[in-house]
Design a protein around this motif. Sequence first.
Motif, PDB file in Angstrom:
ATOM      1  N   ASP A  53       0.828  -1.210   0.000  1.00 28.73           N
ATOM      2  CA  ASP A  53       0.000   0.000   0.000  1.00 28.73           C
ATOM      3  C   ASP A  53       0.858   1.255   0.000  1.00 28.73           C
ATOM      4  OD1 ASP A  53      -2.569  -1.230   0.021  1.00 28.73           O
ATOM      5  OD2 ASP A  53      -2.317  -1.695   2.136  1.00 28.73           O
ATOM      6  N   ASP A  56       2.210   1.754  -3.421  1.00 25.27           N
ATOM      7  CA  ASP A  56       1.180   2.254  -4.334  1.00 25.27           C
ATOM      8  C   ASP A  56       0.965   3.749  -4.135  1.00 25.27           C
ATOM      9  OD1 ASP A  56       0.727  -0.203  -5.512  1.00 25.27           O
ATOM     10  OD2 ASP A  56      -0.948  -0.733  -4.180  1.00 25.27           O
ATOM     11  N   ILE A 189      -3.376   1.685  -9.734  1.00 28.34           N
ATOM     12  CA  ILE A 189      -4.289   1.130  -8.728  1.00 28.34           C
ATOM     13  C   ILE A 189      -5.753   1.301  -9.109  1.00 28.34           C
ATOM     14  CG2 ILE A 189      -2.703   1.434  -6.798  1.00 28.34           C
ATOM     15  CD1 ILE A 189      -4.225   4.023  -6.174  1.00 28.34           C
ATOM     16  N   LYS A 192      -7.634  -1.691  -8.208  1.00 26.12           N
ATOM     17  CA  LYS A 192      -7.273  -2.306  -6.933  1.00 26.12           C
ATOM     18  C   LYS A 192      -8.525  -2.497  -6.073  1.00 26.12           C
ATOM     19  CE  LYS A 192      -4.086  -1.555  -3.038  1.00 26.12           C
ATOM     20  NZ  LYS A 192      -3.025  -0.659  -2.519  1.00 26.12           N
TER      21      LYS A 192
END
Length: 392
Positions: A53, A56, A189, A192
């Motif tokens: 995370d 990202d 993302i 995601k």
Amino acid sequence: MRVLAAMSGGVDSAVAAARAVDAGHDVVGVHLALSRMPGTLRTGSRGCCTIEDSMDARRVCDKLGIPFYVWDFSDRFKEDVVDNFIDEYAQGRTPNPCMRCNEKIKFSALLEKAVALGFDAVCTGHYAKLVEDPDGNVELHRAADWAKDQSYVLGVLTHEQLKHSMFPLAETPTKAEVRAEAEERGFSIAKKPDSHDICFIPDGDTRGWLEERIDLEEGEIKDTSGEVLGTHRGARAFTVGQRKGLSIGRPASDGKPRFVLEIRPKTNEVVVGSKEMLAVDEIRGIRETWAGLPAPEAQRFDAGTDQPGATSESFDILAQVRAHADPVPAVAHLEIGNVDGEPSRELVVRLEEPLRGVAPGQTVVIYQGTRVLGQATINRAYSLSRPDIAGH
């Protein structure tokens, strides 16, 4: 404005930060490291705050051309969210860790640090709306997309915190539009998955996680008449409304399933009954806060008596007890009551439509129309017609 964008590594916070940049603000991205031992990778949509995370979030900030930092809030998170979660369950209550995280971390610790560093606002990817009243006071309202509305988990924010908050996704019609925008911006993302479950219990096994941290002792499972139906491995790991895990071994006389109606930590008892018995029509909350200015009735009560039994004027509200539940009409007032033998100020909510599975420790958020008035931690929830439960 100087804006600190809280970057979770998800698509919502990424698009929110991008919109803040587009609006001409001086934006800095920050990812909060909340775990002392973060996982290297997420598993599907479970958990958050992993190393992946943070990577990202960094890639999004690089794409936007804004600075990026990782701030270690793991100690505060453990103390204010994780330890609080354990303590609440140990006392037979059912806490909402997302509420505590917003209250103690994202809009307290983070906002305090941001203001101290000269930032004007903290920007997040929450779906909620800020509105100014005619006098310039900030109000918190539901987002345009009610299916994604997150005003409930922001109900803990104070007037001062709202003045330093920014929610760029407020008017976005759907999550699909946010993902489409992320793809157009070239964010990797864009597809995601959203994170679900409790972030510090990524496998979703809350009971198993608690059993490793709370001393559990075998106790009795009873019905509302006091008859012993079986035993359990520890009352503190149950929650009101729970059906699974009772292992009573014999069916109810009507053949219908039983549900947890009440947890009594002092006697280590679990009280069970029918689904219909879960219905409550009065909620009493403690430690109320107001999202913006308090309701006028509350303001007038603040200037009045603090004698036990004193009450404020009543006011019409909508009450919501879960993040994605439908609000129900209710009437509320403030009352100086008695909690565990001590005088206590309570927010009393009388529901016009009964709710099921309301547990102490949960949060009741009150609305007027789309506006969030405030919230309180539920201390008691019961049916006025059921003294067998209300009396404990």
